[in-house]
Design a protein around this motif. Sequence first.
Motif, short mmCIF file in Angstrom:
data_model
loop_
_atom_site.label_atom_id
_atom_site.label_comp_id
_atom_site.label_asym_id
_atom_site.label_seq_id
_atom_site.Cartn_x
_atom_site.Cartn_y
_atom_site.Cartn_z
N GLY A 113 80.95 25.24 -17.19
CA GLY A 113 80.77 24.13 -16.26
C GLY A 113 79.37 23.57 -16.22
O GLY A 113 79.01 22.83 -15.30
N GLU A 114 78.55 23.89 -17.23
CA GLU A 114 77.19 23.37 -17.29
C GLU A 114 76.77 23.20 -18.74
O GLU A 114 77.46 23.66 -19.67
N LEU A 115 75.65 22.52 -18.94
CA LEU A 115 75.13 22.28 -20.28
C LEU A 115 74.01 23.27 -20.60
O LEU A 115 73.41 23.84 -19.69
N ILE A 118 81.34 15.08 -31.83
CA ILE A 118 82.18 16.09 -31.21
C ILE A 118 81.79 16.23 -29.74
O ILE A 118 80.63 16.51 -29.41
N LYS A 119 82.75 16.04 -28.87
CA LYS A 119 82.57 16.18 -27.42
C LYS A 119 83.96 16.30 -26.81
O LYS A 119 84.98 16.02 -27.47
N PRO A 120 84.06 16.72 -25.55
CA PRO A 120 85.38 16.96 -24.95
C PRO A 120 86.28 15.72 -24.95
O PRO A 120 87.50 15.84 -25.06
N LEU A 143 79.80 21.46 -31.34
CA LEU A 143 80.91 22.31 -30.91
C LEU A 143 80.42 23.41 -29.97
O LEU A 143 81.09 23.75 -28.99
N ALA A 144 79.24 23.96 -30.26
CA ALA A 144 78.68 25.02 -29.41
C ALA A 144 78.33 24.49 -28.02
O ALA A 144 78.57 25.16 -27.01
N VAL A 145 77.72 23.30 -27.97
CA VAL A 145 77.41 22.69 -26.67
C VAL A 145 78.70 22.48 -25.89
O VAL A 145 78.79 22.79 -24.69
N MET A 146 79.71 21.94 -26.56
CA MET A 146 80.98 21.66 -25.91
C MET A 146 81.60 22.94 -25.37
O MET A 146 82.12 22.97 -24.24
N HIS A 147 81.56 24.01 -26.15
CA HIS A 147 82.14 25.27 -25.69
C HIS A 147 81.45 25.76 -24.43
O HIS A 147 82.10 26.17 -23.46
#
Length: 632
Positions: free
Chosen positions: A215-217, A148-150, A205-209
Motif C-alpha cells: 500500500g505504499e511506494l 508497467i504499472k497497475p 515490476l518491483a515497484v508495482m509489487h
Amino acid sequence: MPLRVDVGTEPIPGYRLLTFLGEGGFGQIWKAEAPGGVEVALKFIRTTDKKAETELRALNVIRNIRHPHLLEMHFAVHVEDRLIIATSLCDRSLSDRFEECLAAEMPGIPREELLRYMRESAIALDFLNESRHEVEPGRTIGIQHRDIKPQNIFLVGGSVKVADFGLAKALHSGAGSHSGAMTPWYTPPETFHYSIASTSDQYSLAVMHYQLRCGELPFRGNVQQYVMASLTEDPVLTALPEKERDVIARALSKEPADRWPSCESFVEALTRAIAIDDESGLMPHLAQPASNQRAEPPDEEVNSVRTLGRDALHPYIDIESFLLASKETGEERRRVRASRLASTSQPVPLFEHGSDSSRDCPWNPGADSDREPPLFNPLGVSGPVMKVRREVITNTVGMKLALIPAGSFSMGSNSGPDGEKPVHQVHISQPFYLGKTAVTQGQWTAVMGTEPWKGEKYGEYVREGADYPATYVSWEDAMEFCRRLSARDARVYRLPTEAQWEYACRGGTTTEYAFGDSASDLSAYAWFRDNTWGIGEGYAHPVGQKKANGFGLYDMHGNVWEWCADWYGESFYTASPTSDPSGPPKGLIRVNRGGSWSNSAWDCRCADRYGNSPGYRLFYLGFRVASPAGTE
C-alpha cells in the motif's frame, strides 16, 4: 471531419459504443459491441496528437506477437481524425483490485494472489524481451514494455493480461536510448540517462509489487523528491520481511546489470524468500501506508512533472523520436527459477511428514531399509541382476512403464543457478518402474472420466487426441489419478520423487542432457521452443515421437513440465540425505521437472528445477507415474 465518439454511435461500422471506460495518457477507452454481439475494447487516439504516431510505431513492433498473458490486439484503423485500436475486453485492472483491497481495510493485495499476478506478468515480459520477434526477414528483436504499472496489468477470468504497449521499445545490440512519456513512480533510473536496458521492466515490476502488496511506494516525497530519491537513495522497504526486502532491493538496483537476470527469476526469488520466511515461522506483518505517502499520486503531482524542466526530468517530457534501445549481449541468460504460486488468495497449507498428507505418498522407496544402498552403474559395469523383474510392464490402461535399476548418480549441476547446487551424490536404493511417457489424454480419461484440457481459456495451446499428454493437471489432480489407478490395478502408483526423476532422466549419463552437453541435438529428443513456437506449433505434441534416453524413456526433456512428489526447497541440496531423498518436509510449492514445449533448451536440462503450487493448472503441466518394482 471530426469523428463523433459517444454512447450508441458506431465509429466503425458494426461496432457500437456501449460504455466509456476511462481516459489515459494514450487515449480514451470504450466498451463496444462488435458484430455477433461480442464485446471488445476500443481505444481512440487523435491523429493530430503525436502520441498517435508513438502508438502506431509500437503497434508496428508488437502487431504479430501472441502470448497467453499479453492482451490480444484485434486490429487498428484510421477513421477520420482518430486512430482506433480494438483489443479484447478485460474484467478489471490490478489497480482496481488494489482499490478493492484498500476498501476492505487491507494493506494491499493478498500475498499469494499477488504472486500469481506477478508470475504471469513476468512470463509475459520475459517473452517480450527475448530476441525472437521478427520485424523483417532475418531480423529479430526483443521488446521492453516501458510502462508497467497497475493500470496496465489487466485480469481476464483471474489471469493476467499485460496491456498498453504505447511505449513498447525494440531492443537490439548497440547503444541504448530512451524516449517517450513514462509514469514517474515506476520509472527505472537509467531512463534519466537517455537509456534503457533489458531489465528496465523488472524495475517497474518491483515497484508495482511493493505498492500492491504494502500500500505504499518504495521512495518518499512529492514527484520531484521521489524521482531524486530513486536516483540517489536506497528504497524504503520496511513493510516487508527481511528476506523479501533483499529480493526487491536487487530488482530496484540503480545499475541494470545488478538486477535479477530476468523478470521470472526475480519473481521466483521473491517466492522462495516468502517460503523461507514461512518455514522459519516469520509471517509477514505488513505496515499501513505512511501518512504522508499515497499509493496513487493525485493528478496535480503528476501534472507537476511537466513543469520541472527538460534537464530535471527528461524522460517525462514528450520526446519526438521512437528509437531502438540496447539489449545486453553475452552469455545466454540463465533463468533462475524455483517457484510459481497459483490461483488462490489463501496461503497454500504446509504439510508435515507424518501428517494426514502422508496419504499422498503411499510408496517411499527405501524408507524402511537401513542397509547401505547397492552401488549400481546403469551403464552395466556392475550391479545386481534382476531377472525376476520384467524390463517393461503394461497396465490396464495401456500405459507402459520401464524398469529403472537401483543405483547412484551425481544430482544437480554446477553450471546452473543456485537451486541446482551443489552437485551431490544420491543413491536410489530400490529399483522402480517409471512411465515411458507422460500420462496421455486417453489414459487420463480412462481413469478419471474427465477432460480437464477442454474448454480452457488458452485452448489454442492445446491439441486433443489419445496420444497427446494430459495437461491442465495440477499436482493434486495427478495424485488423485495415482490413487484411482492404484485401486483399479491393485498396484501402487505415485509420482516419482525429484531424485528418482533426475536419475531416470539422465539414463546413466553425467551430462547436461541425457545425450550430451550440447543442446544442438535436442530437437531429436525433445519438443521445445525452437521446434514448436519457432515453426508455428505452439502446443504439446503426441508422446513418444522423439528419441528415447538410455532407460528407454521418452520426452524427459521438453513437451510438458512433469510434477514430482516433493515439496520444492531452494537450498535442499545443501543438506539432502544421501539415500532416497524425498524433498523438504513441508513447503509451498511442488517440484516440476523437464521443461516444456514453450521453454528454451536451457530449461530442459536434466538438472533444471522448477515448481508450482499444488493446485495450479496450465497448458504446459503434465506428469508421469512411478510404481515400486516387485517380483513381477
